[in-house]
Structures are given as C-alpha cells and as structure tokens.
Design a protein around this motif. Structure first.
Motif, mmCIF file in Angstrom:
data_model
loop_
_atom_site.group_PDB
_atom_site.id
_atom_site.type_symbol
_atom_site.label_atom_id
_atom_site.label_comp_id
_atom_site.label_asym_id
_atom_site.label_seq_id
_atom_site.Cartn_x
_atom_site.Cartn_y
_atom_site.Cartn_z
ATOM 1 N N GLY A 81 0.804 -0.941 0.075
ATOM 2 C CA GLY A 81 0.064 0.027 -0.029
ATOM 3 C C GLY A 81 0.815 1.393 0.003
ATOM 4 N N PHE A 82 2.123 1.279 0.968
ATOM 5 C CA PHE A 82 2.934 2.554 0.548
ATOM 6 C C PHE A 82 3.414 2.839 -0.486
ATOM 7 C CE2 PHE A 82 7.219 3.902 2.212
ATOM 8 C CZ PHE A 82 6.615 5.204 2.596
ATOM 9 N N ARG A 83 4.046 1.438 -1.259
ATOM 10 C CA ARG A 83 4.406 1.910 -2.631
ATOM 11 C C ARG A 83 3.414 2.238 -3.723
ATOM 12 N NH1 ARG A 83 10.219 0.589 -3.240
ATOM 13 N NH2 ARG A 83 10.822 -0.365 -1.288
ATOM 14 N N THR A 85 0.740 3.723 -3.248
ATOM 15 C CA THR A 85 0.097 5.135 -2.944
ATOM 16 C C THR A 85 1.249 6.322 -3.155
ATOM 17 O OG1 THR A 85 0.278 5.128 -0.774
ATOM 18 C CG2 THR A 85 -1.780 4.317 -1.880
ATOM 19 N N CYS A 86 2.388 5.788 -3.368
ATOM 20 C CA CYS A 86 3.863 6.664 -3.270
ATOM 21 C C CYS A 86 3.527 7.572 -4.574
ATOM 22 C CB CYS A 86 4.916 6.020 -3.388
ATOM 23 S SG CYS A 86 6.446 6.839 -4.015
ATOM 24 N N TYR A 87 3.869 8.901 -4.447
ATOM 25 C CA TYR A 87 3.786 9.914 -5.500
ATOM 26 C C TYR A 87 4.506 9.373 -6.538
ATOM 27 C CZ TYR A 87 1.941 13.011 -1.686
ATOM 28 O OH TYR A 87 1.259 13.732 -0.750
ATOM 29 N N TYR A 88 5.871 8.991 -6.275
ATOM 30 C CA TYR A 88 6.581 8.757 -7.682
ATOM 31 C C TYR A 88 6.129 7.397 -8.220
ATOM 32 C CZ TYR A 88 9.786 6.016 -10.574
ATOM 33 O OH TYR A 88 10.206 5.229 -11.557
ATOM 34 N N TYR A 89 5.617 6.326 -7.478
ATOM 35 C CA TYR A 89 5.169 5.225 -8.221
ATOM 36 C C TYR A 89 3.706 5.499 -8.826
ATOM 37 C CZ TYR A 89 8.420 1.988 -6.264
ATOM 38 O OH TYR A 89 9.660 1.424 -5.876
ATOM 39 N N MET A 127 -4.774 7.984 1.087
ATOM 40 C CA MET A 127 -4.177 7.531 2.300
ATOM 41 C C MET A 127 -2.820 7.139 2.418
ATOM 42 S SD MET A 127 -7.128 4.555 2.511
ATOM 43 C CE MET A 127 -6.409 3.772 3.831
ATOM 44 N N HIS A 128 -1.990 7.722 1.586
ATOM 45 C CA HIS A 128 -0.594 7.401 1.571
ATOM 46 C C HIS A 128 0.153 7.799 2.922
ATOM 47 C CE1 HIS A 128 3.365 6.947 -0.094
ATOM 48 N NE2 HIS A 128 3.795 8.013 0.421
ATOM 49 N N ARG A 129 -0.362 8.827 3.468
ATOM 50 C CA ARG A 129 0.299 9.474 4.826
ATOM 51 C C ARG A 129 0.182 8.132 5.812
ATOM 52 N NH1 ARG A 129 -1.084 14.959 7.965
ATOM 53 N NH2 ARG A 129 -0.251 15.690 5.880
ATOM 54 N N GLY A 175 16.398 5.264 3.024
ATOM 55 C CA GLY A 175 16.290 6.286 2.165
ATOM 56 C C GLY A 175 15.239 6.821 1.493
ATOM 57 N N TYR A 176 14.446 5.322 1.188
ATOM 58 C CA TYR A 176 13.178 5.527 0.407
ATOM 59 C C TYR A 176 11.999 6.230 1.209
ATOM 60 C CZ TYR A 176 8.844 4.271 -1.687
ATOM 61 O OH TYR A 176 7.592 4.064 -2.259
ATOM 62 N N THR A 177 11.977 5.664 2.465
ATOM 63 C CA THR A 177 10.735 5.705 3.362
ATOM 64 C C THR A 177 11.029 7.107 3.995
ATOM 65 O OG1 THR A 177 10.736 3.456 3.934
ATOM 66 C CG2 THR A 177 9.839 5.123 5.485
ATOM 67 N N GLY A 179 12.391 9.578 2.566
ATOM 68 C CA GLY A 179 12.425 10.735 1.458
ATOM 69 C C GLY A 179 11.094 10.877 0.908
ATOM 70 N N CYS A 180 10.002 10.326 1.673
ATOM 71 C CA CYS A 180 8.654 10.323 0.987
ATOM 72 C C CYS A 180 8.089 11.871 1.293
ATOM 73 C CB CYS A 180 7.833 9.615 2.293
ATOM 74 S SG CYS A 180 6.136 9.670 2.053
ATOM 75 N N HIS A 181 7.456 12.183 0.356
ATOM 76 C CA HIS A 181 6.946 13.402 0.203
ATOM 77 C C HIS A 181 5.875 13.802 1.310
ATOM 78 C CE1 HIS A 181 8.136 12.916 -4.104
ATOM 79 N NE2 HIS A 181 7.920 14.027 -4.335
ATOM 80 N N ALA A 182 5.123 12.971 1.861
ATOM 81 C CA ALA A 182 4.359 12.927 2.800
ATOM 82 C C ALA A 182 5.048 13.464 4.194
ATOM 83 C CB ALA A 182 3.232 11.829 2.883
ATOM 84 N N TRP A 183 6.036 12.622 4.262
ATOM 85 C CA TRP A 183 6.996 12.983 5.584
ATOM 86 C C TRP A 183 7.584 14.266 5.425
ATOM 87 C CZ3 TRP A 183 8.123 12.075 10.127
ATOM 88 C CH2 TRP A 183 9.429 12.255 10.742
ATOM 89 N N HIS A 216 15.893 12.583 -4.614
ATOM 90 C CA HIS A 216 16.262 11.340 -5.475
ATOM 91 C C HIS A 216 15.626 10.205 -4.969
ATOM 92 C CE1 HIS A 216 20.106 13.165 -6.565
ATOM 93 N NE2 HIS A 216 20.093 13.832 -5.166
ATOM 94 N N HIS A 217 14.042 10.408 -4.762
ATOM 95 C CA HIS A 217 13.199 9.849 -4.379
ATOM 96 C C HIS A 217 12.864 8.461 -5.275
ATOM 97 C CE1 HIS A 217 9.986 8.212 -1.745
ATOM 98 N NE2 HIS A 217 9.072 8.593 -2.633
ATOM 99 N N GLN A 218 12.918 8.789 -6.532
ATOM 100 C CA GLN A 218 12.896 7.658 -7.659
ATOM 101 C C GLN A 218 13.929 6.820 -7.599
ATOM 102 O OE1 GLN A 218 12.345 9.280 -11.456
ATOM 103 N NE2 GLN A 218 13.371 7.489 -12.660
HETATM 104 S S1 FES Z 1 7.028 7.021 -0.353
HETATM 105 FE FE1 FES Z 1 6.894 7.925 -2.232
HETATM 106 S S2 FES Z 1 5.836 9.892 -1.922
HETATM 107 FE FE2 FES Z 1 5.941 8.651 0.155
#
Ligand code: FES
Length: 249
Positions: A81-83, A85-89, A127-129, A175-177, A179-183, A216-218
């Motif tokens: 669910g995290f991936r 709903t991720c903005y990049y994915y 629900m990404h947050r 690094g991925y988690t 760098g999340c936009h919501a975070w 560098h989220h991607q």
């Molecule tokens: S993990 Fe990619 S935007 Fe939150």
C-alpha cells in the motif's frame, strides 16, 4: 493541449521523435517482474526463515493459531500500500500501465470520463500518509532483524554476507521511506518560519535532510525495490540450501 476524444482514439500519438516509450516500458517490465516474484513468495509460505535470518517479506512474523495461510499476507499489505500510493510510483504506473498519458506530450487513453484522483478508487491514494506511518514501523522491525542477524543461534557474534546485505536493504529502504513527500510535508510543510527559535532551526535541518533524500526519491524507490526482492531471494536460497549465508567470521 491534448484533445481528450482524439486522445482516446490514438493513444501513443505524439510529435516527439525521441524514445519516449522506453521509460514506461522499462517501468512496466520492472514492476511486472517484482509483482510476479512477490506474489509467488507471499503464497509460497516456505523458505522465509533460516537460523537468525528472516525474510523482509515475512517480517514482522505474525503467527496466530487462527491464521492458516501465509503470514506474509498479514504484513505485505503495508509495504504494498505504501508503494502503490507513493507519489513517484503513481506517476510511473499511471504512465506504464494506464497510459493516462504514457509520457509528456504523448496522447493517452484518458477520455471524457477521466476523473484523475478525485473519485473511487484513486481517491484512496490520499491514504498515503497513513501507509507511511505503518511502513516506518515495519522498517524499524526490519532494522531489528538485520541487527540480530549478527547473532548466531548459539549466541556468538558473527558476520556474514547475508547480514550485510540485510543492512544494505534497510539502508536503502530508509532512504526511500524518509524521502517520502508526505513525510517531508510533516517535517516542514506547515511552517512559515524556520529561523526564529532553536526548535525551528532544528526543524529546518530535519526538513533539509528529508528534502535531500526526496530529490532522489525515484532512485531510492527502485534501489530499495530491488534490494528487498534480492534480500528475500538470498534468504530463500540459503533456507533451501542452494547457497550458504557467506559467513565471513
Ligand atoms: S514514499 Fe513516495 S511519496 Fe511517500
């Protein structure tokens, strides 16, 4: 501007002369391979634990008497669910799978009924947050797994390639988690001043660090996707006695 009716009739039409299709194609293949492997491993319900090593697909291991299926099902909805709903994915799979549109200045499949993320089911992307909160907790457990993997079943301190690989996986996932936009928004999005108090200055440093990761989220997204799959594959291979864990000392 793209005409939506013409767009529906001619997805892929564009005046671009570069290989714009290469990126969505690679994304489609990359995701496809990972999803196929992850689905297989989720339902295999075997070879996920050996000695002090536990696969990230099955961690935290939730074992209940009333649950007779793979324990991975109880936990994998969080990273999935995290991936998802991720903005990049979202950008990546909207282009690769839904073609809405497949690239900049390329006609897509979205017609007059296109509603973006304003209606069900895509409104659930909001629900990404909440997935972030859950994923951060799972990451904490994965770090715990990686650290205790340095302790052999007889209590000795030991270092193996597999333990180091588990640490690398946690590093990439961190690094991925984080760098999340919501975070990033939670760290500094609602602040109008970063410089008056010591607390604001500290908040700025955190936000600045998260921004560096976010730029560098991607890259973090792909590197951690591969590392989590390869870590599971490594542990599966050791559990199936195909390869050793690579004990160094
Ligand atoms: S993990 Fe990619 S935007 Fe939150």
């Amino acid at each position: 501007m793209t005409n939506t009716i013409e767009s529906k009739a001619h997805p892929g039409r564009t005046a671009r002369t570069d290989n714009w299709w290469a990126n969505p194609l690679m994304v489609a293949v990359g995701f496809g391979v990972f999803i196929a492997y992850a689905t297989f491993r989720t339902f295999e319900n075997n070879y996920f634990e050996v000695d002090q090593y536990l696969s990230p697909f099955y961690s935290p291991k939730l074992a209940f008497d009333w649950w007779h299926f793979s324990p991975a099902i109880l936990i994998l909805w969080i990273p999935a669910g995290f991936r998802a709903t991720c903005y990049y994915y979202r950008k990546a799979y909207y282009r690769a799978y839904f073609m809405t549109p497949p690239g900049c200045a390329v006609m897509g499949t979205s017609g007059t009924g296109y509603s973006g993320e304003t209606k069900f089911p895509f409104i659930l992307q909001n629900m990404h947050r909440y997935f972030f909160y859950c994923a951060a907790l799972v990451l904490l457990v994965l770090w715990y797994d990686a650290i205790i993997s340095f302790r052999a079943p007889d209590g000795r301190f030991t270092v193996s390639l597999l333990s180091l690989f588990m640490c690398l996986n946690c590093y990439l996932l961190s690094g991925y988690t984080f760098g999340c936009h919501a975070w990033r928004h939670l760290c500094g999005g609602a602040v109008s001043c970063f410089s008056k108090t010591e607390q604001q200055k500290a908040q700025f440093r955190i936000w600045h660090f998260v921004t560096k990761l976010n730029e560098h989220h991607q890259g973090w997204a792909w590197a951690s996707l591969f590392s989590v799959g390869l870590t599971d594959l490594y542990i599966r291979s050791v559990a199936a006695k195909i390869i050793p864990p690579g004990v160094l000392f």
